[in-house]
Design a protein around this motif. Structure first.
Motif, PDB file in Angstrom:
ATOM      1  N   GLY A  62      24.028  -8.915 -33.387  1.00 56.81           N
ATOM      2  CA  GLY A  62      24.789  -8.941 -34.622  1.00 56.81           C
ATOM      3  C   GLY A  62      25.333 -10.304 -34.993  1.00 56.81           C
ATOM      4  O   GLY A  62      25.850 -10.477 -36.089  1.00 56.81           O
ATOM      5  N   TRP A  63      25.174 -11.277 -34.096  1.00 55.39           N
ATOM      6  CA  TRP A  63      25.768 -12.596 -34.341  1.00 55.39           C
ATOM      7  C   TRP A  63      25.097 -13.378 -35.463  1.00 55.39           C
ATOM      8  O   TRP A  63      25.713 -14.223 -36.103  1.00 55.39           O
ATOM      9  CB  TRP A  63      25.722 -13.445 -33.070  1.00 55.39           C
ATOM     10  CG  TRP A  63      24.325 -13.778 -32.612  1.00 55.39           C
ATOM     11  CD1 TRP A  63      23.572 -13.057 -31.739  1.00 55.39           C
ATOM     12  CD2 TRP A  63      23.528 -14.890 -33.016  1.00 55.39           C
ATOM     13  NE1 TRP A  63      22.339 -13.657 -31.570  1.00 55.39           N
ATOM     14  CE2 TRP A  63      22.294 -14.785 -32.345  1.00 55.39           C
ATOM     15  CE3 TRP A  63      23.749 -15.975 -33.871  1.00 55.39           C
ATOM     16  CZ2 TRP A  63      21.274 -15.717 -32.507  1.00 55.39           C
ATOM     17  CZ3 TRP A  63      22.731 -16.898 -34.036  1.00 55.39           C
ATOM     18  CH2 TRP A  63      21.502 -16.767 -33.356  1.00 55.39           C
ATOM     19  N   ALA A 109      33.459 -16.701 -30.507  1.00 54.96           N
ATOM     20  CA  ALA A 109      33.500 -17.559 -31.695  1.00 54.96           C
ATOM     21  C   ALA A 109      33.303 -16.744 -32.956  1.00 54.96           C
ATOM     22  O   ALA A 109      32.433 -15.870 -33.034  1.00 54.96           O
ATOM     23  CB  ALA A 109      32.419 -18.636 -31.614  1.00 54.96           C
ATOM     24  N   ASP A 110      34.138 -17.034 -33.950  1.00 60.41           N
ATOM     25  CA  ASP A 110      33.952 -16.538 -35.309  1.00 60.41           C
ATOM     26  C   ASP A 110      33.043 -17.541 -36.003  1.00 60.41           C
ATOM     27  O   ASP A 110      33.481 -18.621 -36.407  1.00 60.41           O
ATOM     28  CB  ASP A 110      35.316 -16.450 -35.999  1.00 60.41           C
ATOM     29  CG  ASP A 110      35.210 -16.128 -37.488  1.00 60.41           C
ATOM     30  OD1 ASP A 110      34.084 -15.947 -37.993  1.00 60.41           O
ATOM     31  OD2 ASP A 110      36.263 -16.079 -38.147  1.00 60.41           O
ATOM     32  N   VAL A 111      31.763 -17.198 -36.135  1.00 56.24           N
ATOM     33  CA  VAL A 111      30.788 -18.155 -36.670  1.00 56.24           C
ATOM     34  C   VAL A 111      30.767 -18.189 -38.189  1.00 56.24           C
ATOM     35  O   VAL A 111      30.052 -18.992 -38.780  1.00 56.24           O
ATOM     36  CB  VAL A 111      29.366 -17.855 -36.130  1.00 56.24           C
ATOM     37  CG1 VAL A 111      29.315 -18.066 -34.629  1.00 56.24           C
ATOM     38  CG2 VAL A 111      28.930 -16.438 -36.492  1.00 56.24           C
ATOM     39  N   ALA A 160      30.163 -23.913 -34.041  1.00 53.95           N
ATOM     40  CA  ALA A 160      31.233 -23.156 -34.691  1.00 53.95           C
ATOM     41  C   ALA A 160      32.533 -23.950 -34.692  1.00 53.95           C
ATOM     42  O   ALA A 160      33.298 -23.918 -35.662  1.00 53.95           O
ATOM     43  CB  ALA A 160      31.429 -21.813 -33.987  1.00 53.95           C
ATOM     44  N   VAL A 161      32.801 -24.676 -33.597  1.00 55.04           N
ATOM     45  CA  VAL A 161      33.996 -25.521 -33.540  1.00 55.04           C
ATOM     46  C   VAL A 161      33.932 -26.597 -34.618  1.00 55.04           C
ATOM     47  O   VAL A 161      34.906 -26.842 -35.349  1.00 55.04           O
ATOM     48  CB  VAL A 161      34.134 -26.171 -32.145  1.00 55.04           C
ATOM     49  CG1 VAL A 161      35.220 -27.247 -32.148  1.00 55.04           C
ATOM     50  CG2 VAL A 161      34.461 -25.117 -31.100  1.00 55.04           C
ATOM     51  N   GLU A 193      23.267 -22.349 -40.023  1.00 53.51           N
ATOM     52  CA  GLU A 193      24.120 -22.573 -41.194  1.00 53.51           C
ATOM     53  C   GLU A 193      25.354 -21.694 -41.041  1.00 53.51           C
ATOM     54  O   GLU A 193      25.334 -20.505 -41.366  1.00 53.51           O
ATOM     55  CB  GLU A 193      23.363 -22.232 -42.476  1.00 53.51           C
ATOM     56  CG  GLU A 193      22.134 -23.105 -42.720  1.00 53.51           C
ATOM     57  CD  GLU A 193      21.348 -22.659 -43.945  1.00 53.51           C
ATOM     58  OE1 GLU A 193      21.828 -21.756 -44.661  1.00 53.51           O
ATOM     59  OE2 GLU A 193      20.257 -23.207 -44.160  1.00 53.51           O
ATOM     60  N   PHE A 194      26.426 -22.276 -40.521  1.00 46.83           N
ATOM     61  CA  PHE A 194      27.622 -21.489 -40.256  1.00 46.83           C
ATOM     62  C   PHE A 194      28.256 -21.042 -41.569  1.00 46.83           C
ATOM     63  O   PHE A 194      28.028 -21.609 -42.633  1.00 46.83           O
ATOM     64  CB  PHE A 194      28.601 -22.293 -39.402  1.00 46.83           C
ATOM     65  CG  PHE A 194      28.124 -22.465 -37.989  1.00 46.83           C
ATOM     66  CD1 PHE A 194      28.390 -21.506 -37.031  1.00 46.83           C
ATOM     67  CD2 PHE A 194      27.366 -23.572 -37.630  1.00 46.83           C
ATOM     68  CE1 PHE A 194      27.927 -21.648 -35.737  1.00 46.83           C
ATOM     69  CE2 PHE A 194      26.908 -23.727 -36.338  1.00 46.83           C
ATOM     70  CZ  PHE A 194      27.185 -22.763 -35.382  1.00 46.83           C
TER      71      PHE A 194
END
Length: 235
Positions: A62-63, A109-111, A160-161, A193-194
């Motif tokens: 799901g990421w 991480a919230d991407v 993500a950071v 592509e975050f």
């Protein structure tokens, strides 16, 4: 700045998770100047921490939703729609600490917006216990995790950071220099592509400060250039 000061500035930013090209822009120097310094720092860090070879790297299903991976089917096909929480990448990395032993560290991480929300302390165990540790780490998910290349896991977390910092959000305090170094050197930006479909997409979590987030996003990307929704339950 002199060579010593430049090295320390590069070290500080690299340990925060910034990619070499981003460091070069921030410090006003050429990427060709920063690249060898980053390699030197990464080598020193890994030597001092005794980082061993990668035994495995995993992520929940799901990421990849909304991350623009349609042009990279070799990644997107790993992540068929699974009904899991979208936009969250829970990554587990295992390295060999010494013969027969494994060292693990996990990341969340919230991407789509906020970047790294948590990083676990190192855990060391007999290598034979690794499969059980992986199952435990992903026990909250309906489906088993995917084993992925360390390069993808590294980009998911460090990328993500970097993305979140551009929006004005710092990673969780648990994501320190050691947590970043455990992933290895990253030469981003990469192919992910975050954000969701090209925009920051904030899904409020139980431990977030939504008001602060919604004050920050209009300043960084402008009103109307981000998405917002409220989670139905804990993330």
């Amino acid at each position: 700045m002199d060579e010593v000061e430049l090295l320390e500035q590069v070290r500080e930013r690299w340990q925060r998770g910034d990619p070499p090209k981003g460091i070069a822009r921030a410090l006003g120097v050429r990427p060709s100047v920063v690249a060898p310094l980053v390699k030197r720092i990464a080598a020193e860090t890994q030597a001092s921490q005794g980082l061993g070879k990668v035994l495995g790297c995993w992520v929940n299903r799901g990421w990849s939703v909304g991350l623009g991976l349609e042009r990279h089917p070799e990644w997107a096909e790993l992540d068929a729609p699974a009904g899991e929480v979208e936009g969250m990448a829970q990554v587990l990395v295992a390295r060999e600490s010494r013969r027969g032993r494994a060292t693990l560290r996990g990341y969340l991480a919230d991407v789509h917006c906020l970047g790294v929300k948590n990083a676990r302390d190192l855990e060391t165990m007999d290598a034979g216990h690794l499969p059980g540790a992986v199952r435990t780490f992903y026990a909250a998910f309906d489906l088993p995790p995917l084993e992925i290349p360390i390069e993808l896991g590294r980009e998911l977390i460090l990328g993500a950071v970097h993305y979140a910092r551009e929006l004005g959000f710092e990673p969780a305090s648990a994501f320190d220099g050691d947590a970043a170094a455990f992933l290895g050197d990253w030469d981003g930006p990469g192919q992910i592509e975050f954000g969701r479909d090209g925009q920051p997409s904030y899904l409020s979590g139980p431990y977030d400060n939504p008001d602060a987030v919604l004050r920050t996003l209009p300043r960084s990307v402008g009103a109307g250039n981000f998405q917002f929704s409220v989670a139905a339950g804990p993330i």
